[in-house]
Design a protein around this motif. Structure first.
Motif, PDB file in Angstrom:
ATOM      1  N   PHE A 131     -23.976 -12.925  -7.075  1.00  0.00           N
ATOM      2  CA  PHE A 131     -23.398 -12.686  -8.661  1.00  0.00           C
ATOM      3  C   PHE A 131     -22.269 -13.566  -8.902  1.00  0.00           C
ATOM      4  CE2 PHE A 131     -20.626  -9.534  -6.851  1.00  0.00           C
ATOM      5  CZ  PHE A 131     -21.611  -8.540  -6.644  1.00  0.00           C
ATOM      6  N   GLN A 132     -21.057 -13.720  -9.905  1.00  0.00           N
ATOM      7  CA  GLN A 132     -20.092 -14.355  -9.593  1.00  0.00           C
ATOM      8  C   GLN A 132     -19.047 -13.713  -9.582  1.00  0.00           C
ATOM      9  OE1 GLN A 132     -20.164 -17.721  -9.607  1.00  0.00           O
ATOM     10  NE2 GLN A 132     -18.053 -17.225 -10.547  1.00  0.00           N
ATOM     11  N   VAL A 133     -17.968 -14.166  -8.479  1.00  0.00           N
ATOM     12  CA  VAL A 133     -17.317 -12.854  -8.530  1.00  0.00           C
ATOM     13  C   VAL A 133     -15.876 -13.814  -9.100  1.00  0.00           C
ATOM     14  CG1 VAL A 133     -15.678 -11.980  -6.488  1.00  0.00           C
ATOM     15  CG2 VAL A 133     -17.762 -11.984  -6.404  1.00  0.00           C
ATOM     16  N   GLU A 134     -15.410 -12.703  -9.624  1.00  0.00           N
ATOM     17  CA  GLU A 134     -13.999 -13.589 -10.192  1.00  0.00           C
ATOM     18  C   GLU A 134     -12.541 -12.824  -9.997  1.00  0.00           C
ATOM     19  OE1 GLU A 134     -14.472 -15.378 -13.149  1.00  0.00           O
ATOM     20  OE2 GLU A 134     -16.013 -14.363 -13.345  1.00  0.00           O
ATOM     21  N   THR A 135     -12.850 -11.841  -8.607  1.00  0.00           N
ATOM     22  CA  THR A 135     -11.409 -11.910  -8.092  1.00  0.00           C
ATOM     23  C   THR A 135     -11.264 -12.788  -7.370  1.00  0.00           C
ATOM     24  OG1 THR A 135     -12.806  -9.127  -7.312  1.00  0.00           O
ATOM     25  CG2 THR A 135     -10.949 -10.006  -6.081  1.00  0.00           C
ATOM     26  N   ILE A 136      -9.509 -12.242  -7.859  1.00  0.00           N
ATOM     27  CA  ILE A 136      -9.167 -13.795  -7.020  1.00  0.00           C
ATOM     28  C   ILE A 136      -7.949 -12.631  -5.416  1.00  0.00           C
ATOM     29  CG2 ILE A 136      -5.942 -14.091  -6.587  1.00  0.00           C
ATOM     30  CD1 ILE A 136      -6.029 -14.386 -10.207  1.00  0.00           C
ATOM     31  N   PHE A 137      -8.431 -13.403  -4.579  1.00  0.00           N
ATOM     32  CA  PHE A 137      -8.019 -12.942  -3.665  1.00  0.00           C
ATOM     33  C   PHE A 137      -6.522 -12.851  -2.571  1.00  0.00           C
ATOM     34  CE2 PHE A 137     -12.870 -13.322  -3.746  1.00  0.00           C
ATOM     35  CZ  PHE A 137     -12.530 -11.591  -3.297  1.00  0.00           C
ATOM     36  N   GLY A 138      -6.211 -12.470  -1.899  1.00  0.00           N
ATOM     37  CA  GLY A 138      -4.709 -12.488  -0.761  1.00  0.00           C
ATOM     38  C   GLY A 138      -5.164 -12.221   0.163  1.00  0.00           C
ATOM     39  N   ILE A 139      -3.969 -12.337   0.751  1.00  0.00           N
ATOM     40  CA  ILE A 139      -3.078 -12.503   2.250  1.00  0.00           C
ATOM     41  C   ILE A 139      -1.728 -11.720   2.684  1.00  0.00           C
ATOM     42  CG2 ILE A 139      -2.494 -14.334   2.996  1.00  0.00           C
ATOM     43  CD1 ILE A 139      -4.497 -12.079   5.337  1.00  0.00           C
ATOM     44  N   ARG A 140      -1.985 -10.458   3.145  1.00  0.00           N
ATOM     45  CA  ARG A 140      -0.723  -9.746   3.393  1.00  0.00           C
ATOM     46  C   ARG A 140      -0.253 -10.211   4.352  1.00  0.00           C
ATOM     47  NH1 ARG A 140       0.423  -3.502   2.794  1.00  0.00           N
ATOM     48  NH2 ARG A 140       2.619  -3.819   4.289  1.00  0.00           N
ATOM     49  N   VAL A 141       0.812 -10.422   4.094  1.00  0.00           N
ATOM     50  CA  VAL A 141       1.596 -11.150   5.455  1.00  0.00           C
ATOM     51  C   VAL A 141       3.306 -10.303   6.310  1.00  0.00           C
ATOM     52  CG1 VAL A 141       3.384 -13.325   6.451  1.00  0.00           C
ATOM     53  CG2 VAL A 141       1.434 -13.217   4.759  1.00  0.00           C
ATOM     54  N   SER A 142       3.374 -10.329   6.776  1.00  0.00           N
ATOM     55  CA  SER A 142       4.950  -9.929   7.310  1.00  0.00           C
ATOM     56  C   SER A 142       5.642 -10.514   8.402  1.00  0.00           C
ATOM     57  CB  SER A 142       4.953  -9.492   9.353  1.00  0.00           C
ATOM     58  OG  SER A 142       3.724  -7.619   8.499  1.00  0.00           O
ATOM     59  N   LEU A 143       7.177 -10.513   7.306  1.00  0.00           N
ATOM     60  CA  LEU A 143       7.956 -11.609   6.855  1.00  0.00           C
ATOM     61  C   LEU A 143       9.563 -11.222   8.090  1.00  0.00           C
ATOM     62  CD1 LEU A 143       9.136 -11.426   3.658  1.00  0.00           C
ATOM     63  CD2 LEU A 143       7.493 -13.052   4.785  1.00  0.00           C
ATOM     64  N   GLY A 144       8.957  -9.976   9.316  1.00  0.00           N
ATOM     65  CA  GLY A 144       9.243  -9.750  10.141  1.00  0.00           C
ATOM     66  C   GLY A 144      10.751  -9.216   9.434  1.00  0.00           C
ATOM     67  N   LEU A 145      10.697  -8.757   8.370  1.00  0.00           N
ATOM     68  CA  LEU A 145      12.187  -8.093   8.063  1.00  0.00           C
ATOM     69  C   LEU A 145      12.037  -6.686   8.319  1.00  0.00           C
ATOM     70  CD1 LEU A 145      12.597  -9.485   4.653  1.00  0.00           C
ATOM     71  CD2 LEU A 145      14.265  -9.220   6.256  1.00  0.00           C
TER      72      LEU A 145
END
Lengths: 392, 392
Positions: A131-145
């Motif tokens: 089936f068609q997936v409409e979800t947007i994907f992201g990636i979590r990044v550590s900023l070193g803060l």
């Protein structure tokens, strides 16, 4: 005592519902959401409520028309679906394959992946779907803060969350390989941030990440501090700094990603009040103690992280203890009047982290909206607590 | 992996019951109780299990023939009554008038009062009763001794528990006034005490309290340390010091009160194992993380007080994280083998303090006794967790 929660006095609420009682003034929650939107109006944005701060379904239903919901576990996805629609849900945190499949089948709005490994699992699973997936994907990044408390600092290169900036290239490569549209970079620097300038730095670092121009969405998480023991800057100060930094930098670099914020504490924290009743007044030597029916197992952050919730009442200051058989069960120095102790700023991370230690029931939760009040989570009976621990 | 819990390997138990799983080896609990009795045999004593350490009814039923039960809340009195008889129950902690009445109607063995105010309330209530009360009464006294952790130090002159030594005279006066037989002085110096000499000092101070010779029972509480991160002395060392001090001093002063001990942690702590399964292995930069299905909301003391539970498995050391959306949800550096992480010494203050933070279910608990294993607390479903927070 001229203090009011909506149109009610604490005494009225204590009489109507019993104690200990968590009260959330839902009109204040809604005002706070509007305040966020007002101070973000200069920049493209989406506002998302972090469910973990206070996941009571009756509260989520009240606000889900005005904010997206951010879930970070299977249970939080379920409770978000009870209150909202899949295309208004953001999924963060660790996910097993069942949770990933469910999120894609539901077509949640955004799924922020935590690692290269997870992203590649998602990619493989998506290829197998019919089936068609409409979800947007992201990636979590550590900023070193580093956040402002060791224990709630979530964007260092050492903590368990996300990837380091150098891994963004891998994330894009893997997404391409599996035909996964990776459109969001996500970060969250911790909890109870008290310097607006920290958000300027977050914005600067997000724009400076490798390949940042390939992302349409910058999800900056939450963490805006609220007033527990000391004065912290206003929401306007935090969001002003954030907006200004965004406008300056996006103008300079020439692209305008949409900003997502995921506050929890700063949306519900200051709208919540714990009302408790004095059970015993005792003198130990020369010290006067008031033992109330609220304990630190409903205020774990009070005990270990932020130490003090301001109390609201008039009267002489006495030492306040809870009923637990545990010396750390001290609520600090406070004022009890008309037999009640009222703690302010208890809307976030109280009920969601509460336990039944010493086999004490968890409190009832009610909402107040002006002249109206209603129960959204019942108090527990002793029998229920015993059953929870396996009594038959 | 040649490690065994009773006659089972962790893999067998994980396959049979699922993870995360708290396993208590009940034969080890019973051995520990026998060890207490052996090392106390030179002195008159009663051994009492402190229910708050692990209040699972199925566990209490297994040991209630061999120990008295110490309850410190209404819920703990109820659960003790499910497993034992009133004349084998000691009631400590804060008590409202309902709890006091219930305890006297039931004729619990011993009721340790926490304050002069409570004692005088008990006296008044007893005078109004139309039945014979067999319960023995005690008064909790702070010895002015500091425990070995700030947060679990319960016998200072400043904490909320008990009376100061100068108030013992008041306690006796009030008891006389109301015809209340005050036969016990009670103390408890804190948790995870690691110096046997501390118990010598406790015994010395108890004998030196004002009017100590008027009491038949010295209830010394618990607090005996167990092995979390570092080596602590054996139970024999703690109880040897305690017995020797008792024998020397009672001989010198010429009276022989019966000693009551109320250990919890040292009875069940070392018999409990948390078994968890790796859900994700991730690389963040150069660091390798194993994310398991056990989180710090079931190991609160691990997170805030004692820091480390030793892990049991072989294999390479990696950083271990739980699934919570909280950076403090780190289980430390550990070893995962065959996909499992096993933590030792988890029998005490884990399940009793556990929460459903992030809407994660609390784990199943099973007992193992040699070749037998059985479930004594079921795992929770997501639906149950949602209902607990008020979903309809």
């Amino acid at each position: 005592m001229n203090l009011q929660i909506g149109e009610f006095s604490p005494e009225e609420l204590a009489d109507m519902y019993g104690t200990p009682l968590l009260v959330v003034d839902v009109s204040k929650v809604k005002e706070r959401i509007e305040e966020f939107k007002l101070h973000l109006k200069e920049i493209p944005h989406l506002l998302c409520y972090s469910v973990k701060a206070n996941p009571i379904p009756g509260l989520l239903k009240e606000i889900s028309d005005t904010v997206l919901l951010e879930a970070s576990s299977p249970g939080e996805l379920l409770v978000s679906l009870k209150a909202s629609k899949p295309d208004r849900i953001v999924l963060d945190g660790f996910k097993d394959s069942d949770l990933i499949t469910a999120a894609m089948k539901l077509n949640v709005f955004l799924l922020n992946s935590d690692s290269i490994q997870e992203l590649s699992e998602i990619g493989k699973m998506k290829m197998d779907l019919d089936f068609q997936v409409e979800t947007i994907f992201g990636i979590r990044v550590s900023l070193g803060l580093k956040g402002e408390s060791d224990i709630v600092s979530t964007s260092t290169l050492e903590d368990k969350f996300g990837v380091v900036p150098e891994q963004i290239r891998d994330a894009l490569r893997i997404s391409n390989e599996f035909g996964l549209e990776l459109k969001c970079i996500h970060t969250h620097i911790g909890s109870q941030i008290e310097r607006p300038g920290t958000y300027r730095e977050v914005v600067e670092r997000m724009f400076s990440l490798p390949h940042s121009e390939e992302f349409d969405l910058f999800d900056l998480g939450g963490g805006f501090g609220i007033r527990y023991s000391k004065t912290v800057p206003s929401l306007e100060a935090f969001l002003g700094e954030l907006s200004d930094a965004y406008l300056e930098i996006s103008d300079r670099v020439g692209f305008c990603p949409k900003i997502i914020l995921e506050p929890g504490r700063s949306i519900v924290g200051e709208s919540g009040y714990f009302i408790s009743r004095e059970k015993t007044r005792k003198k130990k030597g020369r010290v006067e103690w008031s033992i109330v029916d609220l304990s630190t197992n409903h205020l774990l952050e009070r005990l270990y992280l932020f130490r003090t919730y301001p109390s609201w009442n008039e009267g002489n200051e006495v030492k306040i203890g809870g009923p637990l058989c545990f010396s750390g069960d001290e609520l600090g120095v406070g004022r009890v009047s008309n037999g009640l102790l009222v703690l302010k700023n208890c809307g976030a991370y109280t009920i969601s982290k509460s336990s039944q230690y010493n086999l004490y029931p968890r409190p009832k939760v009610i909402l107040v909206d002006g002249y109206k009040s209603w129960e959204i989570k019942e108090g527990e009976s002793y029998l229920k607590v015993l059953n929870d621990f396996g009594a038959d």
